[in-house]
Motif scaffolding. Structure first.
Motif, PDB file in Angstrom:
ATOM      1  N   LEU A 113     -39.376  -1.703  20.116  1.00 35.99           N
ATOM      2  CA  LEU A 113     -38.196  -0.847  19.964  1.00 35.99           C
ATOM      3  C   LEU A 113     -37.558  -1.013  18.592  1.00 35.99           C
ATOM      4  CD1 LEU A 113     -36.576  -1.282  23.512  1.00 35.99           C
ATOM      5  CD2 LEU A 113     -37.827   0.704  22.636  1.00 35.99           C
ATOM      6  N   LEU A 114     -37.547  -2.250  18.077  1.00 36.91           N
ATOM      7  CA  LEU A 114     -37.006  -2.475  16.737  1.00 36.91           C
ATOM      8  C   LEU A 114     -37.867  -1.791  15.684  1.00 36.91           C
ATOM      9  CD1 LEU A 114     -35.977  -6.255  16.912  1.00 36.91           C
ATOM     10  CD2 LEU A 114     -34.448  -4.266  16.865  1.00 36.91           C
ATOM     11  N   GLU A 115     -39.180  -1.869  15.856  1.00 33.97           N
ATOM     12  CA  GLU A 115     -40.075  -1.190  14.915  1.00 33.97           C
ATOM     13  C   GLU A 115     -39.865   0.321  14.974  1.00 33.97           C
ATOM     14  OE1 GLU A 115     -41.870  -2.659  12.748  1.00 33.97           O
ATOM     15  OE2 GLU A 115     -41.899  -4.734  13.470  1.00 33.97           O
ATOM     16  N   LEU A 116     -39.587   0.811  16.166  1.00 32.47           N
ATOM     17  CA  LEU A 116     -39.328   2.247  16.311  1.00 32.47           C
ATOM     18  C   LEU A 116     -38.045   2.636  15.575  1.00 32.47           C
ATOM     19  CD1 LEU A 116     -40.416   4.808  17.690  1.00 32.47           C
ATOM     20  CD2 LEU A 116     -38.971   4.267  19.665  1.00 32.47           C
ATOM     21  N   GLU A 117     -37.051   1.761  15.633  1.00 31.10           N
ATOM     22  CA  GLU A 117     -35.818   2.033  14.892  1.00 31.10           C
ATOM     23  C   GLU A 117     -36.088   2.130  13.394  1.00 31.10           C
ATOM     24  OE1 GLU A 117     -32.744  -0.747  15.750  1.00 31.10           O
ATOM     25  OE2 GLU A 117     -32.743  -0.347  17.913  1.00 31.10           O
ATOM     26  N   LEU A 118     -37.000   1.303  12.891  1.00 35.61           N
ATOM     27  CA  LEU A 118     -37.342   1.356  11.471  1.00 35.61           C
ATOM     28  C   LEU A 118     -37.962   2.696  11.109  1.00 35.61           C
ATOM     29  CD1 LEU A 118     -38.795  -2.235  10.913  1.00 35.61           C
ATOM     30  CD2 LEU A 118     -36.550  -1.365  10.222  1.00 35.61           C
ATOM     31  N   ASP A 119     -38.741   3.258  12.030  1.00 36.00           N
ATOM     32  CA  ASP A 119     -39.361   4.558  11.770  1.00 36.00           C
ATOM     33  C   ASP A 119     -38.323   5.669  11.692  1.00 36.00           C
ATOM     34  OD1 ASP A 119     -41.838   3.373  11.757  1.00 36.00           O
ATOM     35  OD2 ASP A 119     -42.271   3.824  13.859  1.00 36.00           O
ATOM     36  N   PHE A 120     -37.182   5.452  12.368  1.00 32.25           N
ATOM     37  CA  PHE A 120     -36.115   6.462  12.355  1.00 32.25           C
ATOM     38  C   PHE A 120     -34.892   5.934  11.602  1.00 32.25           C
ATOM     39  CE2 PHE A 120     -38.733   7.628  15.927  1.00 32.25           C
ATOM     40  CZ  PHE A 120     -38.722   9.019  15.926  1.00 32.25           C
ATOM     41  N   GLY A 121     -35.160   5.108  10.585  1.00 33.30           N
ATOM     42  CA  GLY A 121     -34.080   4.431   9.868  1.00 33.30           C
ATOM     43  C   GLY A 121     -33.049   5.359   9.287  1.00 33.30           C
ATOM     44  N   GLU A 122     -33.476   6.504   8.814  1.00 35.87           N
ATOM     45  CA  GLU A 122     -32.546   7.427   8.161  1.00 35.87           C
ATOM     46  C   GLU A 122     -31.595   8.070   9.157  1.00 35.87           C
ATOM     47  OE1 GLU A 122     -34.767  10.221   5.967  1.00 35.87           O
ATOM     48  OE2 GLU A 122     -35.599   8.735   4.545  1.00 35.87           O
ATOM     49  N   GLU A 123     -31.941   8.027  10.444  1.00 37.40           N
ATOM     50  CA  GLU A 123     -31.116   8.701  11.448  1.00 37.40           C
ATOM     51  C   GLU A 123     -30.111   7.762  12.100  1.00 37.40           C
ATOM     52  OE1 GLU A 123     -33.415  11.011  14.160  1.00 37.40           O
ATOM     53  OE2 GLU A 123     -34.924  11.501  12.650  1.00 37.40           O
ATOM     54  N   ASP A 124     -30.137   6.473  11.725  1.00 34.90           N
ATOM     55  CA  ASP A 124     -29.164   5.496  12.203  1.00 34.90           C
ATOM     56  C   ASP A 124     -29.068   5.489  13.727  1.00 34.90           C
ATOM     57  OD1 ASP A 124     -27.335   3.467  12.003  1.00 34.90           O
ATOM     58  OD2 ASP A 124     -25.612   4.816  11.858  1.00 34.90           O
ATOM     59  N   VAL A 125     -30.215   5.268  14.391  1.00 37.48           N
ATOM     60  CA  VAL A 125     -30.233   5.202  15.854  1.00 37.48           C
ATOM     61  C   VAL A 125     -30.652   3.800  16.283  1.00 37.48           C
ATOM     62  CG1 VAL A 125     -30.709   7.650  16.194  1.00 37.48           C
ATOM     63  CG2 VAL A 125     -32.611   6.041  15.911  1.00 37.48           C
ATOM     64  N   GLU A 126     -30.225   3.414  17.500  1.00 34.28           N
ATOM     65  CA  GLU A 126     -30.619   2.129  18.072  1.00 34.28           C
ATOM     66  C   GLU A 126     -31.334   2.364  19.397  1.00 34.28           C
ATOM     67  OE1 GLU A 126     -27.441  -0.635  18.528  1.00 34.28           O
ATOM     68  OE2 GLU A 126     -27.221  -0.996  16.378  1.00 34.28           O
ATOM     69  N   PHE A 127     -32.608   1.962  19.430  1.00 39.49           N
ATOM     70  CA  PHE A 127     -33.373   2.057  20.679  1.00 39.49           C
ATOM     71  C   PHE A 127     -33.321   0.750  21.469  1.00 39.49           C
ATOM     72  CE2 PHE A 127     -35.453   5.157  17.848  1.00 39.49           C
ATOM     73  CZ  PHE A 127     -35.377   6.297  18.636  1.00 39.49           C
ATOM     74  N   ALA A 128     -33.150  -0.371  20.758  1.00 33.06           N
ATOM     75  CA  ALA A 128     -33.148  -1.687  21.399  1.00 33.06           C
ATOM     76  C   ALA A 128     -31.713  -2.088  21.746  1.00 33.06           C
ATOM     77  CB  ALA A 128     -33.769  -2.734  20.474  1.00 33.06           C
ATOM     78  N   ASP A 129     -31.468  -2.325  23.012  1.00 32.89           N
ATOM     79  CA  ASP A 129     -30.147  -2.757  23.474  1.00 32.89           C
ATOM     80  C   ASP A 129     -29.876  -4.163  22.956  1.00 32.89           C
ATOM     81  OD1 ASP A 129     -27.821  -3.311  24.837  1.00 32.89           O
ATOM     82  OD2 ASP A 129     -28.843  -3.776  26.717  1.00 32.89           O
ATOM     83  N   ARG A 130     -28.915  -4.302  22.038  1.00 28.25           N
ATOM     84  CA  ARG A 130     -28.649  -5.599  21.414  1.00 28.25           C
ATOM     85  C   ARG A 130     -28.177  -6.639  22.436  1.00 28.25           C
ATOM     86  NH1 ARG A 130     -31.028  -2.569  17.971  1.00 28.25           N
ATOM     87  NH2 ARG A 130     -30.660  -2.893  15.734  1.00 28.25           N
ATOM     88  N   LEU A 157     -34.122  -8.377  11.558  1.00 22.31           N
ATOM     89  CA  LEU A 157     -34.326  -8.751  12.958  1.00 22.31           C
ATOM     90  C   LEU A 157     -35.796  -8.594  13.337  1.00 22.31           C
ATOM     91  CD1 LEU A 157     -31.230  -7.018  14.637  1.00 22.31           C
ATOM     92  CD2 LEU A 157     -31.504  -9.442  14.066  1.00 22.31           C
ATOM     93  N   ALA A 158     -36.384  -7.498  12.935  1.00 20.51           N
ATOM     94  CA  ALA A 158     -37.787  -7.243  13.271  1.00 20.51           C
ATOM     95  C   ALA A 158     -38.710  -8.265  12.623  1.00 20.51           C
ATOM     96  CB  ALA A 158     -38.177  -5.821  12.839  1.00 20.51           C
ATOM     97  N   ASP A 168     -37.973 -11.424  11.723  1.00 21.19           N
ATOM     98  CA  ASP A 168     -37.847 -12.724  12.387  1.00 21.19           C
ATOM     99  C   ASP A 168     -38.503 -12.703  13.761  1.00 21.19           C
ATOM    100  OD1 ASP A 168     -36.495 -13.983  10.313  1.00 21.19           O
ATOM    101  OD2 ASP A 168     -34.535 -13.259  10.999  1.00 21.19           O
ATOM    102  N   LEU A 169     -38.387 -11.584  14.450  1.00 24.50           N
ATOM    103  CA  LEU A 169     -39.007 -11.477  15.779  1.00 24.50           C
ATOM    104  C   LEU A 169     -40.529 -11.488  15.654  1.00 24.50           C
ATOM    105  CD1 LEU A 169     -38.289 -11.346  18.717  1.00 24.50           C
ATOM    106  CD2 LEU A 169     -38.129  -8.851  18.562  1.00 24.50           C
ATOM    107  N   ARG A 170     -41.044 -10.875  14.592  1.00 27.27           N
ATOM    108  CA  ARG A 170     -42.501 -10.918  14.350  1.00 27.27           C
ATOM    109  C   ARG A 170     -42.959 -12.355  14.115  1.00 27.27           C
ATOM    110  NH1 ARG A 170     -41.760  -5.884  11.520  1.00 27.27           N
ATOM    111  NH2 ARG A 170     -41.438  -7.010   9.549  1.00 27.27           N
ATOM    112  N   HIS A 171     -42.149 -13.145  13.394  1.00 22.67           N
ATOM    113  CA  HIS A 171     -42.498 -14.551  13.165  1.00 22.67           C
ATOM    114  C   HIS A 171     -42.552 -15.327  14.480  1.00 22.67           C
ATOM    115  CE1 HIS A 171     -40.870 -14.183   8.794  1.00 22.67           C
ATOM    116  NE2 HIS A 171     -42.145 -13.854   8.871  1.00 22.67           N
ATOM    117  N   ALA A 172     -41.601 -15.056  15.375  1.00 23.21           N
ATOM    118  CA  ALA A 172     -41.595 -15.729  16.677  1.00 23.21           C
ATOM    119  C   ALA A 172     -42.829 -15.349  17.484  1.00 23.21           C
ATOM    120  CB  ALA A 172     -40.321 -15.377  17.448  1.00 23.21           C
ATOM    121  N   LEU A 173     -43.164 -14.075  17.481  1.00 24.63           N
ATOM    122  CA  LEU A 173     -44.349 -13.603  18.216  1.00 24.63           C
ATOM    123  C   LEU A 173     -45.622 -14.204  17.637  1.00 24.63           C
ATOM    124  CD1 LEU A 173     -43.366  -9.847  18.666  1.00 24.63           C
ATOM    125  CD2 LEU A 173     -43.611 -11.545  20.484  1.00 24.63           C
TER     126      LEU A 173
END
Length: 463
Positions: free
Chosen positions: A177-194, A428-429, A431-436
């Motif tokens: 979901l965070l990676e998806l947000e990066l794809d729509f970065g210009e639209e300032d949307v949040e798919f991942a519930d913080r 965030l994405a 750091d999460l990739r590093h954890a994974l």
């Protein structure tokens, strides 16, 4: 998608899978695309190519017209084999000469001698099990106690791997979901519930920390407990070592300074392997050889996992005992158990001075009195409450796994800090990739050739 193997991994390999040396039988293992054909070419008996897998066949192995041995051939057809390839195992007489002749025969006909751990490496690469399970195979082979066997079996059967994959799978959903947000970065949307991500991260972090805490216990189960017996001369250290081992391992003498070098041996107590180290008596001395022994004792005390400080009840006061233990200058993490010896000759007044002292056991090493209580105290120092939960909990025994869990913890902390401070989605994405990645390294979902080589070269050749 099928894995593309380097040419070496598509070879047919052969190795001795039983320990070298003369014995009743020896087992040679062939694995690879030509395993059955190579065996068929030298086996006088049934045509192996026409036989089903998981069958045994009696016959002889011949080098042209010369009979090398009478054997039993075990046939396993891939993917229903250890390596997921065609596998032939030949049980022959355990003569070094016969084994060498058979190995030469198969290598002349096109097989290659297996590298260390190559059979298990092929099983991993063919998806028979993950990397953590593959490492557990080596632990199972090396297991020398009930507990080390139990933990290795649990990990080889996938208990640890399932727990990690569940953790990683839940994190992957949020990472996507965070990676998806990066794809729509210009639209300032949040798919991942913080809020949900924080709750998940805290839960995952707690589980990772539990696994890390279990490593201390797991390291004890796997490698044993180095227990140094220290004390002043004539305290009875050598007598105690002999009593614990139930054999005359160390020289016992009334002459002070008899033990001048380190004497070590192992014994299993309730499934835990203890390596007891008898040391030179601690005192100031002008004897050059004895002083070297005292110096070695102090060095070994600093390296111990547990110290048994043995003292003579009849010549030691509680105050003096405290001073002697303090003089050891033990690292904070090294537990010390005070053991008072010679209770059979001590007066009631001398015994009363130590009976209520915590972390103290009273024994008579020469008669074996109090040894059961001493063994219980040793086990309590080592295992605490950990072993009581062993049957239902995952225990980490591998240093590589512990380091990966530590890396995952740091990355998870970074994600939580980023969420608390309003960090951008890219951070965030990342750091999460590093954890994974850290969790994936444990099971081999993310691995390098160097890592695989390092792991599998620690195996024996035939495994």
């Amino acid at each position: 998608m099928a894995l593309a193997f380097p040419p070496a991994l598509s070879d047919t390999i052969v190795a001795l899978s039983t320990p070298p040396g003369a014995g009743a039988i020896a087992v040679l293992r062939l694995s690879g695309p030509e395993a059955i054909a190579l065996a068929d070419a030298v086996f006088a008996g049934k045509q192996l190519r026409d036989q089903p897998g998981h069958t045994l066949h009696y016959g002889t192995i011949r080098d042209d017209n010369r009979i090398l041995d009478e054997v039993v051939v075990s046939l396993f057809r891939g993917p229903h084999s250890y390596t997921r390839e065609d596998v032939v195992e030949i049980s022959c007489h355990g003569s070094d000469y016969i084994v060498q002749e058979l190995l030469l025969l198969f290598t002349r006909r096109g097989a290659r001698l297996a590298e260390a751990g190559e059979f298990t490496k092929r099983a991993f690469l063919h998806g028979a099990f993950d990397l953590a399970q593959a490492e557990a195979v080596a632990d199972l082979i090396a297991a020398d106690s009930q507990l080390s066997h139990q933990v290795a079996m649990q990990q080889m059967r996938g208990g640890f791997s399932r727990e990690l994959k569940d953790l990683r799978g839940r994190l992957v959903q949020f990472a996507a979901l965070l990676e998806l947000e990066l794809d729509f970065g210009e639209e300032d949307v949040e798919f991942a519930d913080r809020t949900g991500l924080v709750a998940l991260l805290q839960e995952v972090q707690a589980l990772v920390r539990r696994l890390l805490r279990s490593f201390e216990l797991g390291n004890v189960i796997k490698n044993g407990v180095t227990t140094v017996i220290a004390g002043r001369p004539n305290a009875g250290k050598s007598t105690l070592l002999n009593a614990l081992l139930n054999e005359e391992r160390a020289i016992v003498s009334a002459v002070a300074g008899t033990t001048r070098d380190l004497i070590e041996d192992e014994v299993s107590l309730d499934g835990i392997r203890f390596r007891f180290v008898d040391t030179a008596g601690l005192r100031e001395t002008t004897d050059v050889v004895e002083s070297i022994g005292v110096e070695r004792t102090m060095k070994r005390v600093q390296q111990a996992a547990l110290v048994v400080y043995l003292f003579d009840i009849t010549s030691t006061t509680p105050t003096l005992l405290e001073e002697e233990i303090q003089a050891l200058q033990l690292p904070a993490q090294v537990p010390v158990l005070a053991v008072g010896n010679k209770l059979d000759t001590a007066s009631d007044q001398e015994l009363d001075a130590f009976r209520t002292r915590p972390d103290t056991v009273l024994i008579a090493a020469s008669r074996g009195d109090g040894l059961d209580e001493l063994q219980e105290a040793l086990l309590l120092r080592v295992r605490g409450e950990g072993l009581d939960r062993l049957g239902s909990s995952t225990v980490v025994t591998n240093l590589r796994h512990a380091r990966s869990l530590e890396a995952a913890t740091l990355a998870l902390n970074a994600v939580l800090t980023g969420l608390a401070t309003g960090a951008g989605t890219e951070l965030l994405a990342a750091d999460l990739r590093h954890a994974l990645a850290a969790l994936g390294e444990i099971t081999g979902e993310i691995s390098s050739d160097d890592l695989l080589t390092s792991i599998f070269t620690q195996f024996c050749i035939g495994k």
